[in-house]
Scaffold this motif. Structure first.
Motif, PDB file in Angstrom:
ATOM      1  N   LEU A  96       9.722   1.759  -0.717  1.00  0.00           N
ATOM      2  CA  LEU A  96      10.068   1.785  -2.139  1.00  0.00           C
ATOM      3  C   LEU A  96      10.773   3.108  -2.443  1.00  0.00           C
ATOM      4  N   ASN A  97      12.090   3.088  -2.402  1.00  0.00           N
ATOM      5  CA  ASN A  97      12.880   4.308  -2.609  1.00  0.00           C
ATOM      6  C   ASN A  97      13.093   4.532  -4.106  1.00  0.00           C
ATOM      7  N   PHE A  98      12.076   5.116  -4.753  1.00  0.00           N
ATOM      8  CA  PHE A  98      12.105   5.174  -6.208  1.00  0.00           C
ATOM      9  C   PHE A  98      11.358   6.408  -6.695  1.00  0.00           C
ATOM     10  N   ASP A  99      11.861   7.024  -7.745  1.00  0.00           N
ATOM     11  CA  ASP A  99      11.209   8.179  -8.367  1.00  0.00           C
ATOM     12  C   ASP A  99      10.568   7.737  -9.676  1.00  0.00           C
ATOM     13  N   MET A 100       9.266   7.510  -9.630  1.00  0.00           N
ATOM     14  CA  MET A 100       8.539   7.071 -10.814  1.00  0.00           C
ATOM     15  C   MET A 100       8.292   8.213 -11.799  1.00  0.00           C
ATOM     16  N   THR A 101       8.471   9.464 -11.363  1.00  0.00           N
ATOM     17  CA  THR A 101       8.231  10.597 -12.255  1.00  0.00           C
ATOM     18  C   THR A 101       9.378  10.785 -13.233  1.00  0.00           C
ATOM     19  N   ALA A 102      10.561  10.245 -12.888  1.00  0.00           N
ATOM     20  CA  ALA A 102      11.740  10.433 -13.739  1.00  0.00           C
ATOM     21  C   ALA A 102      12.150   9.169 -14.486  1.00  0.00           C
ATOM     22  N   ALA A 103      11.666   8.012 -14.064  1.00  0.00           N
ATOM     23  CA  ALA A 103      12.100   6.742 -14.657  1.00  0.00           C
ATOM     24  C   ALA A 103      11.525   6.561 -16.055  1.00  0.00           C
TER      25      ALA A 103
ATOM     26  N   LEU B 164       0.848  -1.191   0.000  1.00  0.00           N
ATOM     27  CA  LEU B 164       0.000   0.000   0.000  1.00  0.00           C
ATOM     28  C   LEU B 164       0.880   1.237   0.000  1.00  0.00           C
ATOM     29  N   TYR B 165       0.298   2.344  -0.457  1.00  0.00           N
ATOM     30  CA  TYR B 165       1.018   3.609  -0.573  1.00  0.00           C
ATOM     31  C   TYR B 165       0.160   4.742  -0.061  1.00  0.00           C
ATOM     32  N   SER B 166       0.820   5.827   0.352  1.00  0.00           N
ATOM     33  CA  SER B 166       0.117   7.052   0.709  1.00  0.00           C
ATOM     34  C   SER B 166       0.223   8.020  -0.457  1.00  0.00           C
ATOM     35  N   LYS B 167      -0.893   8.191  -1.171  1.00  0.00           N
ATOM     36  CA  LYS B 167      -0.974   9.091  -2.321  1.00  0.00           C
ATOM     37  C   LYS B 167      -1.884  10.255  -1.942  1.00  0.00           C
ATOM     38  N   TYR B 168      -1.485  11.439  -2.317  1.00  0.00           N
ATOM     39  CA  TYR B 168      -2.233  12.640  -1.940  1.00  0.00           C
ATOM     40  C   TYR B 168      -3.643  12.620  -2.518  1.00  0.00           C
ATOM     41  N   TYR B 169      -3.772  12.217  -3.785  1.00  0.00           N
ATOM     42  CA  TYR B 169      -5.080  12.100  -4.424  1.00  0.00           C
ATOM     43  C   TYR B 169      -5.461  10.632  -4.518  1.00  0.00           C
TER      44      TYR B 169
ATOM     45  N   ASN C 234       6.886  10.339  -6.799  1.00  0.00           N
ATOM     46  CA  ASN C 234       8.278  10.354  -6.367  1.00  0.00           C
ATOM     47  C   ASN C 234       8.337   9.945  -4.903  1.00  0.00           C
ATOM     48  N   TYR C 235       8.966   8.793  -4.653  1.00  0.00           N
ATOM     49  CA  TYR C 235       9.127   8.272  -3.305  1.00  0.00           C
ATOM     50  C   TYR C 235      10.596   8.267  -2.868  1.00  0.00           C
ATOM     51  N   ASN C 236      11.467   8.871  -3.658  1.00  0.00           N
ATOM     52  CA  ASN C 236      12.899   8.835  -3.371  1.00  0.00           C
ATOM     53  C   ASN C 236      13.207   9.711  -2.161  1.00  0.00           C
ATOM     54  N   LEU C 237      13.719   9.101  -1.129  1.00  0.00           N
ATOM     55  CA  LEU C 237      13.983   9.803   0.118  1.00  0.00           C
ATOM     56  C   LEU C 237      15.007  10.916  -0.032  1.00  0.00           C
ATOM     57  N   LEU C 238      15.928  10.763  -0.972  1.00  0.00           N
ATOM     58  CA  LEU C 238      16.998  11.734  -1.143  1.00  0.00           C
ATOM     59  C   LEU C 238      16.547  12.996  -1.851  1.00  0.00           C
ATOM     60  N   LYS C 239      15.339  12.995  -2.400  1.00  0.00           N
ATOM     61  CA  LYS C 239      14.888  14.134  -3.195  1.00  0.00           C
ATOM     62  C   LYS C 239      13.954  15.062  -2.440  1.00  0.00           C
ATOM     63  N   SER C 240      13.852  14.880  -1.138  1.00  0.00           N
ATOM     64  CA  SER C 240      13.113  15.801  -0.286  1.00  0.00           C
ATOM     65  C   SER C 240      13.810  15.857   1.070  1.00  0.00           C
ATOM     66  N   PRO C 241      14.447  16.977   1.405  1.00  0.00           N
ATOM     67  CA  PRO C 241      15.177  17.050   2.682  1.00  0.00           C
ATOM     68  C   PRO C 241      14.303  16.749   3.892  1.00  0.00           C
ATOM     69  N   SER C 242      13.054  17.234   3.909  1.00  0.00           N
ATOM     70  CA  SER C 242      12.204  17.004   5.075  1.00  0.00           C
ATOM     71  C   SER C 242      11.770  15.543   5.176  1.00  0.00           C
TER      72      SER C 242
ATOM     73  N   GLU D 190       4.195   9.655  -1.141  1.00  0.00           N
ATOM     74  CA  GLU D 190       4.706  10.510  -2.207  1.00  0.00           C
ATOM     75  C   GLU D 190       4.963  11.936  -1.708  1.00  0.00           C
ATOM     76  N   HIS D 191       6.098  12.494  -2.150  1.00  0.00           N
ATOM     77  CA  HIS D 191       6.359  13.906  -1.887  1.00  0.00           C
ATOM     78  C   HIS D 191       6.255  14.740  -3.161  1.00  0.00           C
TER      79      HIS D 191
END
Length: 410
Positions: free
Chosen positions: A283-290, A201-206, A303-311, A245-246
C-alpha cells in the motif's frame, strides 16, 4: 539438521524451480511471488508517484485500487461502478489488476442483476483481475461483518456469476490478520467459490497505537501462520495489503529503520518458508497527509509511501531485485527454497530465514573456519567447491545461540 534449541534463524538452500505440487489455481504462478502496488490514477500526485516508482524500481505484476460496489446511477467519475479506465491503463499481458471491491449498499441489496452488470464490464475488457470482494469481514466497523450467513450467500452469488460471465476474474476471500481461525471460518464460502485466499496486515511500530506496546521484536510473517496452515493446501494465498510504516501521525520519530527491518523480514521470510504465498501488494500511500484521513485518530494514520523515505525505497529496490519476486504477470521464478537437506550440490547457495526479529547480521563458519559475514538480508552465502564427504556449516547471528548443520558432499 539444526542442533540449537534457541535458533535465531533457520538455513535454506536455493534450488531450481520446484513448482507447487497441487494443480495451479487461476492466475497462480508455478513458482515465485507476484509483487503488487497500490496505484492512484485519480490525482496528479498519485500518477507522478507511480511514474517515479516505475522509473526507480521497475514494473509490478499487479496494480490495485479500491472499487465501491453500488448502483450504477450512484457512481461518479471518482468512484465509478466499474473502474474501466484504471483496468485498461494498467492491466494487460504483463500486469494483472487487483480490485478491492467494497459494498456501498446493504448486502441484501446486492442482486444478481447488479453483479452481472459488473461482470459484463469486467469480462468485456478481458484483463486479468483479482476481485477482493467485501474483504476484512472480521472487522466490526464493516457493515458486511454483521451476518456471516448472508455474507457467504452473497460471496457465492458473486463468485458464481464471475466464473460464468467473467472468466478473467479470480475471486479472493480476504480477512484481516487474525489469530483465532474460528473468528473467520463462519464467513468462508467454500472451496469451490474461492480462487485465492487473501489477508491484510501491516507493520506498525506501536501495537494499536499503544506506546507501551512496541512491535520491534514481532516478526510480521508470524501473523500469517494460522491462515497459511489452514488454507495453503487448498488455495494460493495473496497478501492483499501489506506495508511497514516509516512515520506515524502519533509521533515525530523517523521510523525508517523499523520499516526497513520489517519489510525485509516479511518479504524474505515469505520467500523462504511460505511457497504458496504467490502475491504481495504494497500500500504505497501516505495516510498522514491525505485529506480523507485527517478525521481518523493519529494512531491509525501512517506513512507507507516508498518515495518519502530514501532507506525504505532502497530496501524495496533490494527486495524487488531478487528473482523470486515476479515483476511481470504470467511469469515464474527460476528458483525455489528448501531447508538444507542431508546432501548438498557443489557451490550451493544458502540463505537465512529470520526466526528472531532482532537478527541483523550473520557469520557463517564452514568446517570451523569463517566463511563470510553478512548484514544484508536474506543473509545469502555461496559455498565453495568442497571435497566429497561430511561437512558442517555453522551460522552465528548477532543474537541467540548459533545453529549448526551437517551435510554430505557427493
Amino acid at each position: 539438521m539444526a542442533t540449537s534449541l534457541t535458533a535465531p534463524l533457520e538455513l535454506y538452500v536455493q534450488t531450481p524451480q520446484n513448482p507447487t505440487a497441487a494443480p495451479l489455481a487461476k492466475f497462480e504462478p508455478p513458482a515465485g511471488c507476484y509483487v503488487g502496488l497500490w496505484a492512484d490514477l485519480d490525482s496528479p500526485d498519485g500518477r507522478s508517484d507511480l511514474d517515479r516508482l516505475t522509473e526507480l524500481v521497475g514494473s509490478h505484476a499487479v496494480y490495485f485500487r479500491y472499487n465501491f460496489f453500488r448502483r450504477p446511477e450512484n457512481a461518479n467519475p471518482w468512484s465509478p461502478f466499474f473502474p474501466a479506465k484504471f483496468v485498461e491503463q494498467l492491466g494487460g499481458e504483463d500486469a494483472a489488476i487487483h480490485l478491492a471491491v467494497e459494498p456501498r449498499i446493504p448486502l441484501k441489496e446486492v442482486t444478481e442483476d447488479l453483479v452481472k452488470e459488473w461482470a459484463r464490464q469486467a469480462g468485456a475488457l478481458n484483463r486479468p483481475i483479482f476481485m477482493r470482494w467485501a474483504s476484512e469481514f472480521n472487522d466490526t466497523v464493516n457493515s458486511w461483518n454483521k451476518d456471516p450467513v448472508l455474507y457467504r450467500e452473497k460471496f457465492r452469488l458473486v463468485a458464481r456469476i464471475m466464473h460464468e460471465e467473467a472468466p478473467n476474474v479470480a475471486m479472493v476471500w480476504t480477512p484481516m490478520a487474525f489469530s483465532d481461525l474460528k473468528s473467520v471460518m463462519a464467513y468462508y464460502p467454500g472451496q469451490e467459490f474461492v480462487d485465492w485466499v487473501g489477508i491484510t496486515l501491516y507493520s506498525k511500530y506501536y501495537w494499536n497505537g499503544d506506546p507501551a506496546r512496541v512491535t520491534v521484536n514481532l516478526l510480521p510473517n508470524s501473523r500469517l501462520d494460522v491462515l497459511y496452515q489452514a488454507f495453503a493446501d487448498k488455495h494460493p494465498i495473496q497478501v492483499s495489503e501489506y506495508a511497514a510504516e516509516h512515520h506515524s501521525a502519533s509521533s515525530s520519530r523517523d521510523l525508517s529503520y523499523f520499516a526497513t527491518a520489517k519489510m525485509q523480514q516479511f518479504y524474505f521470510n515469505i520467500m523462504l518458508k511460505y511457497p504458496r504465498i504467490k502475491n504481495i501488494n504494497w500500500l504505497n500511500f501516505d495516510m498522514t497527509a491525505a485529506d480523507e484521513y485527517k478525521g481518523y485518530p493519529a494512531t491509525r494514520r501512517a506513512n507507507y509511501n516508498l518515495l518519502k523515505s530514501p532507506s525504505v525505497l532502497k530496501t524495496y529496490q533490494h527486495i524487488l531485485s531478487q528473482p523470486y519476486f515476479l515483476k511481470t504477470f504470467n511469469s515464474a521464478s527460476r528458483y525455489s527454497y528448501q531447508p538444507i537437506p542431508p546432501a548438498l550440490n557443489q557451490n550451493a547457495v544458502v540463505l537465512g530465514y529470520v526466526a528472531d526479529a532482532r537478527v541483523s547480521s550473520v557469520r557463517y563458519f564452514l568446517d570451523g573456519q569463517l566463511l563470510q559475514k553478512t548484514s544484508v538480508a536474506p543473509f545469502r552465502v555461496q559455498l565453495p567447491t568442497l571435497k566429497a564427504g561430511k561437512h558442517t556449516l555453522k551460522a552465528v547471528a548477532n543474537v541467540g545461540s548459533p545453529v549448526q548443520y551437517s551435510f554430505k558432499m557427493p
